[in-house]
Design a protein around this motif. Structure first.
Motif, PDB file in Angstrom:
ATOM      1  N   ARG A 492       0.862  -1.184   0.000  1.00  0.00           N
ATOM      2  CA  ARG A 492       0.000   0.000   0.000  1.00  0.00           C
ATOM      3  C   ARG A 492       0.898   1.233   0.000  1.00  0.00           C
ATOM      4  NH1 ARG A 492      -3.380  -3.829   1.051  1.00  0.00           N
ATOM      5  NH2 ARG A 492      -5.570  -3.594   1.673  1.00  0.00           N
ATOM      6  N   LEU A 497      -2.009   5.818  -1.067  1.00  0.00           N
ATOM      7  CA  LEU A 497      -2.840   6.132   0.101  1.00  0.00           C
ATOM      8  C   LEU A 497      -3.181   7.614   0.165  1.00  0.00           C
ATOM      9  CD1 LEU A 497      -1.127   3.900   2.821  1.00  0.00           C
ATOM     10  CD2 LEU A 497      -3.232   3.459   1.556  1.00  0.00           C
ATOM     11  N   ARG A 505     -10.657   2.645   0.382  1.00  0.00           N
ATOM     12  CA  ARG A 505      -9.467   1.800   0.325  1.00  0.00           C
ATOM     13  C   ARG A 505      -9.818   0.310   0.311  1.00  0.00           C
ATOM     14  NH1 ARG A 505      -5.473   5.128   4.521  1.00  0.00           N
ATOM     15  NH2 ARG A 505      -5.278   6.990   3.173  1.00  0.00           N
TER      16      ARG A 505
END
Length: 653
Positions: A492, A497, A505
């Motif tokens: 990630r 992000l 997400r």
């Protein structure tokens, strides 16, 4: 069908006259008896038969003549038991007329039931029911022995004047239509039609057995052969109807098959090579072979099927016969004989193409002819999608298993490209990698995954390829590479992000998280297959700890994952199997069948394919004629089965 056929007969009643030949003095030359029928002079023939009865000069052949008149005019052919026929040859010929009468009733009744436009195609009824086939005007009697009166005259004891009378064909059609309309839905009426026809078949055969060797000759041999074949086809047709009924009794179907086979085995003892054309004999041999296969006599079936093909069959029958031979040979493990049948395959338009290609390719693979196996498979895949065809999917899986044993190099890629549309090559390479894992070739799977990563520009697809690399490392017992690729699956990056809102997400990373769960889940049954040797136990404990560590770390760092429930379950299962876990019990994995790593889209077996087998339903033309036309100046051995050359046409019901 509205016809105004005329059979003009009426016994006159009035006064005597001179110059006209009376019934009691009418001459009946023997050479003019059935020639009138053969020449299709129906009115004159009927008059002749009536005179025989009136002058008491009739015999068994008069009854045969009356049977022909009844058949032509759609009236019921009289029961032979009521006639007391003594001449064995006349009994056979008359029984054939009764059989034709029963056949017409069944065919016309079935046509009316199914509401089809035509019936009787390729049988005598396509001609008999044509209004212009017979000469129904009574003015063609041979001169010198009957004098026809003018229509406006009639005399006592004289020959009848011609008066109009309707044929019974319309009445027959109406009667059958009424019985069909009033029949119950369980098909009782149809069963009666078939039962009567089967009984009529047996009657012809029984009459034939009473003949001496010097009676009838070739014409009777041909008639009895056709009767046997017709009986077999009728029983086969009834068996096929029952097979389509899920609730049918299998023993009843087998009994019909045995009865049909008995007819064909009896027919095969007749010498008809010079009497019956090769097309009829080839279809009989084909049905013979199919019945033997149904009754689990494969060796005998193979011989009849080969003879049928040698005699010549229509395209569908030909490939049906070859396909059945291929299956019988493979079931008998005669792989080389089966492989020999792959020199020619059906055209792609044939319903036998894909199953033939599949089983033919399997036979080639069995005998080690991999070059021919791949050539056949590539030809089958060329511009033909395999996804919707179970046999082509099966062949696809076989090819993947074959090429997975070779290094992933340029030739392998070429084969994968040729196996379908080029725009789906990535999917085929991915499935190749999955098959390679299942066959214990992790180096091929890893090479394919790296090839995909280098060429697939859609980053959303990459987690699947990293999962393949992770599984390859697992099979190679390479912990470092495994951990590296798991990290790439679950990555990630901060850059992502920053642009993906918190509430999105879980869905954004759902695909990658699902690949992690899938890869870890596939590892457990593989570990169960390692066995219980000390080395295997040590290796299994090592990888169980790796699974626990990876799932634990992922679950701690991500709370929003949609794969969380599946990963929690995997974590608990793997940790419970550790030796140092208080609740460790390895049987939770070992007690179940190992799941293969092959993707479900490419895994097939013979049992799964059995339900898609194309039925072997020979296209059988009906027997054209089951009757004989006697001739006055012709020996019985040369009596024809009809009046003129048959024409392929249908009669309107």
């Amino acid at each position: 069908m509205t016809n105004h056929w005329s059979v003009r007969l009426l016994v006159a009643a009035a006064a005597l006259s001179t110059g006209c030949v009376t019934y009691s003095h009418a001459s009946l030359p023997q050479d003019a008896r059935f020639e009138l029928l053969y020449e299709r002079k129906l009115a004159a023939f009927e008059q002749r038969v009536a005179m025989e009865r009136h002058t008491a000069s009739g015999d068994d052949w008069t009854s045969v003549a009356e049977g022909w008149v009844a058949l032509i005019n759609c009236r019921k052919v009289a029961n032979p038991e009521d006639l007391g026929l003594q001449d064995p040859l006349a009994r056979v010929v008359y029984a054939g007329l009764v059989l034709e009468d029963a056949r017409r009733e069944r065919m016309l009744g079935q046509a009316l039931t199914a509401r089809t436009g035509t019936w009787g195609r390729d049988t005598i009824f396509a001609r008999l029911h044509h209004p212009d086939f017979f000469d129904r005007v009574a003015d063609h009697l041979p001169p010198g022995y009957i004098y026809w009166l003018p229509e406006d005259e009639s005399w006592v004891d004289e020959l009848p004047a011609p008066l109009a009378a309707d044929s019974g064909c319309d009445e027959l059609r109406k009667s059958l239509a009424e019985s069909v309309t009033a029949a119950p839905s369980d098909g009782v009426v149809a069963q009666d039609w078939v039962a009567l026809e089967i009984s009529a078949v047996e009657a012809v055969l029984a009459a034939g057995r009473a003949l001496s060797d010097d009676q009838g000759g070739e014409s009777l041999t041909r008639l009895l052969w056709h009767t046997r074949v017709h009986g077999a086809q009728l029983l086969w047709s009834e068996a096929r109807k029952l097979e389509r009924d899920d609730g049918a009794d299998p023993e009843k179907i087998a009994a019909l098959h045995r009865e049909a086979l008995a007819h064909l085995e009896a027919a095969s003892r007749y010498e008809v090579v010079e009497l019956v054309d090769s097309g009829e004999r080839s279809r009989m041999e084909l049905l013979h072979g199919v019945l033997l296969a149904k009754l689990e006599r494969p060796s005998d079936a193979l011989g009849h099927l080969a003879r049928a093909e040698a005699l010549g069959l229509s395209d569908d029958n030909h490939w049906g016969s070859r396909y059945l031979r291929l299956r019988l040979l493979m079931n008998a493990a005669l792989w080389e004989d089966a492989a020999a049948l792959t020199e020619k395959v059906p055209p792609q338009t044939s319903r036998f193409f894909s199953p033939y290609a599949y089983y033919g390719a399997l036979s080639l693979r069995r005998v080690g002819l991999e070059d021919r196996f791949l050539a056949l498979a590539m030809a089958a895949f060329r511009d033909r999608p395999y996804e919707a065809d179970p046999f082509m999917r099966g062949l696809y899986a076989e090819v993947l298993q074959t090429i997975a044993d070779y290094p992933f190099e340029a030739r392998t890629i070429e084969l994968l490209e040729e196996m379908g549309p080029r725009n789906k090559t990535f999917g085929r390479v991915e499935e190749f990698a999955a098959v390679s894992l299942d066959r214990g070739r992790p180096e091929n799977a890893a090479a394919a995954a790296r090839w995909l990563l280098a060429r697939q520009t859609d980053a959303r697809e990459h987690p699947r390829f990293y999962a393949l690399l992770a599984l390859s490392a697992f099979l190679d017992d390479n912990e470092r590479v495994f951990v590296e690729n798991v990290a790439k699956i679950t990555a990630r990056p901060d850059k992502l992000l920053d642009v993906v809102p918190q509430h999105r997400r879980s869905s954004f990373f759902a695909h990658a998280d699902a690949e992690l769960a899938r890869a870890l889940r596939l590892m457990l049954p593989v570990m169960a297959e390692w066995g219980e040797t000390p080395r295997a136990r040590v290796r299994r404990q090592k990888w169980l700890r790796i699974i626990v560590a990876q799932t634990q770390g992922f679950l701690r760092e991500t709370n929003e994952s949609l794969a969380r429930p599946a990963l929690v379950e995997l974590y608990r299962l793997a940790s419970a199997m550790l030796d140092d876990h208080p609740r460790g019990y390895a049987e939770r994995v070992g007690a179940t069948d190992a799941a293969p790593l092959v993707l479900g889209t490419v895994q097939l077996n013979a049992r799964q394919l059995a339900q898609f087998e194309p039925p072997i339903e020979p296209t059988l033309s009906p027997v054209f004629s089951l009757a004989l036309v006697p001739r006055d100046e012709v020996q019985p051995a040369n009596w024809p089965s009809f009046f003129t050359e048959p024409e392929s046409a249908g009669a309107r019901p």
